[in-house]
Structures are given as C-alpha cells and as structure tokens.
Design a protein around this motif. Structure first.
Motif, short mmCIF file in Angstrom:
data_model
loop_
_atom_site.label_atom_id
_atom_site.label_comp_id
_atom_site.label_asym_id
_atom_site.label_seq_id
_atom_site.Cartn_x
_atom_site.Cartn_y
_atom_site.Cartn_z
N ILE A 29 0.83 -1.20 0.00
CA ILE A 29 0.00 0.00 0.00
C ILE A 29 0.87 1.26 0.00
N ASP A 30 1.99 1.20 0.72
CA ASP A 30 2.91 2.34 0.76
C ASP A 30 3.71 2.50 -0.52
N GLY A 31 3.59 1.55 -1.43
CA GLY A 31 4.26 1.68 -2.72
C GLY A 31 5.62 1.04 -2.79
N ALA A 32 5.95 0.18 -1.84
CA ALA A 32 7.25 -0.49 -1.86
C ALA A 32 7.24 -1.58 -2.92
N GLY A 33 8.29 -1.60 -3.72
CA GLY A 33 8.43 -2.63 -4.74
C GLY A 33 9.03 -3.90 -4.16
N PHE A 34 9.35 -4.82 -5.06
CA PHE A 34 9.88 -6.11 -4.63
C PHE A 34 11.19 -5.97 -3.86
N PHE A 35 12.15 -5.22 -4.43
CA PHE A 35 13.45 -5.11 -3.79
C PHE A 35 13.39 -4.31 -2.50
N ARG A 36 12.56 -3.28 -2.46
CA ARG A 36 12.41 -2.50 -1.22
C ARG A 36 11.78 -3.36 -0.13
N THR A 37 10.80 -4.18 -0.48
CA THR A 37 10.18 -5.09 0.49
C THR A 37 11.20 -6.12 0.97
N LEU A 38 11.98 -6.63 0.04
CA LEU A 38 13.00 -7.61 0.41
C LEU A 38 14.02 -6.99 1.36
N TRP A 39 14.47 -5.79 1.05
CA TRP A 39 15.51 -5.13 1.84
C TRP A 39 14.99 -4.63 3.19
N SER A 40 13.77 -4.12 3.22
CA SER A 40 13.26 -3.48 4.44
C SER A 40 12.43 -4.39 5.33
N ILE A 41 11.90 -5.47 4.79
CA ILE A 41 11.03 -6.34 5.59
C ILE A 41 11.61 -7.73 5.75
N VAL A 42 11.95 -8.37 4.65
CA VAL A 42 12.38 -9.77 4.72
C VAL A 42 13.73 -9.91 5.39
N PHE A 43 14.74 -9.17 4.92
CA PHE A 43 16.08 -9.31 5.49
C PHE A 43 16.14 -8.99 6.98
N PRO A 44 15.53 -7.90 7.47
CA PRO A 44 15.57 -7.66 8.91
C PRO A 44 14.87 -8.75 9.73
N ASN A 45 13.81 -9.33 9.20
CA ASN A 45 13.11 -10.38 9.93
C ASN A 45 13.85 -11.71 9.91
N LEU A 46 14.78 -11.88 8.99
CA LEU A 46 15.56 -13.11 8.92
C LEU A 46 16.93 -12.97 9.59
N LYS A 47 17.15 -11.83 10.25
CA LYS A 47 18.45 -11.58 10.86
C LYS A 47 18.80 -12.61 11.93
N GLY A 48 17.84 -12.98 12.76
CA GLY A 48 18.10 -13.96 13.81
C GLY A 48 18.42 -15.33 13.26
N THR A 49 17.71 -15.73 12.20
CA THR A 49 17.98 -17.02 11.57
C THR A 49 19.35 -17.02 10.92
N THR A 50 19.70 -15.94 10.26
CA THR A 50 21.01 -15.83 9.63
C THR A 50 22.10 -15.91 10.67
N PHE A 51 21.90 -15.24 11.79
CA PHE A 51 22.88 -15.26 12.87
C PHE A 51 23.06 -16.67 13.43
#
Length: 127
Positions: A29-51
């Motif tokens: 709704i805010d207009g985030a595209g695929f890469f912005r969603t990946l960078w701002s939502i998916v990667f931060p939420n996977l930080k614990g798993t990556t660690f």
C-alpha cells in the motif's frame, strides 16, 4: 560443504512463514516494490535465523573431519589437515592422549571465542 544446505533452507523458509502478511500488505500500500520489500522487511526479519546459521556454520567448519579423513587423511604431508584430523591423529593413532586433550581444549576455546565475537557483532547490529 553442501550437506547442511537443505536444513538451512528449511530454517529460512520457516522463518519467512513467521513474517505477518499484514506487513507485506502495508508495504504494498505504501508503494514499496519487490526489492524494497526484500531489503526493508524480509532481510531484517531473517536476521536472527542468519545469525544462528552463521554460528552453526562456523562451529561445523571447525568440526570438519569426515570428508578430509576419507579422501586424504590429512595428507600429502599435512597439507589438507584440519584441527579435527590433527586431534584424531594425535589421540587415536599416536596415543598422545594428554596432548590431544590440550588440542581439544584449544578447539573449544576457538569455537567459544568466535561465538562470543559473533554475539557482540549481533548486539551492535541490533542497537
């Protein structure tokens, strides 16, 4: 090696399933595209798993034994020897149990130090 790729992918998949769909809808709704969603939502939420997977990877790398021992037994000379194959050679083949115990303590200390530094880096990234 690639033996843990499947379990790592399952852990990432399960972590991605825990991200709430409302967050993705709000980003859309805010207009985030695929890469912005990946960078701002998916990667931060996977930080614990990556660690977690990075700690498991480092410790697994320190324990590398089977493939090296089966293929080269640490040779020729000692060119492909890891600390685990060296430990096995000293304890089982050369019967130097006291020395191999000291090597095992050094291996444990290395693993603990690497994990400690990874925890400190993770805390810095969280702040």
């Amino acid at each position: 090696m690639f033996q843990w790729t499947g379990s790592s992918m399952v852990m990432y998949y399960m972590a991605m399933l825990t991200i709430e769909k409302e967050i993705f809808e709000a980003a859309k709704i805010d207009g985030a595209g695929f890469f912005r969603t990946l960078w701002s939502i998916v990667f931060p939420n996977l930080k614990g798993t990556t660690f977690t997977l990075s700690i498991l990877g480092v410790i697994g790398g320190l324990k590398t034994f089977d493939l090296v021992w089966i293929t080269t037994a640490g040779g020729p000379g000692s060119s492909t020897e890891f600390i685990s194959t060296y430990l096995f050679r000293k304890s089982m083949l050369q019967q130097e149990v006291g020395y191999s115990s000291a090597v095992a303590i050094v291996l444990l200390t290395i693993a603990l130090l690497i994990t400690y530094f990874q925890l400190r880096i993770q805390k810095k990234m969280d702040n």
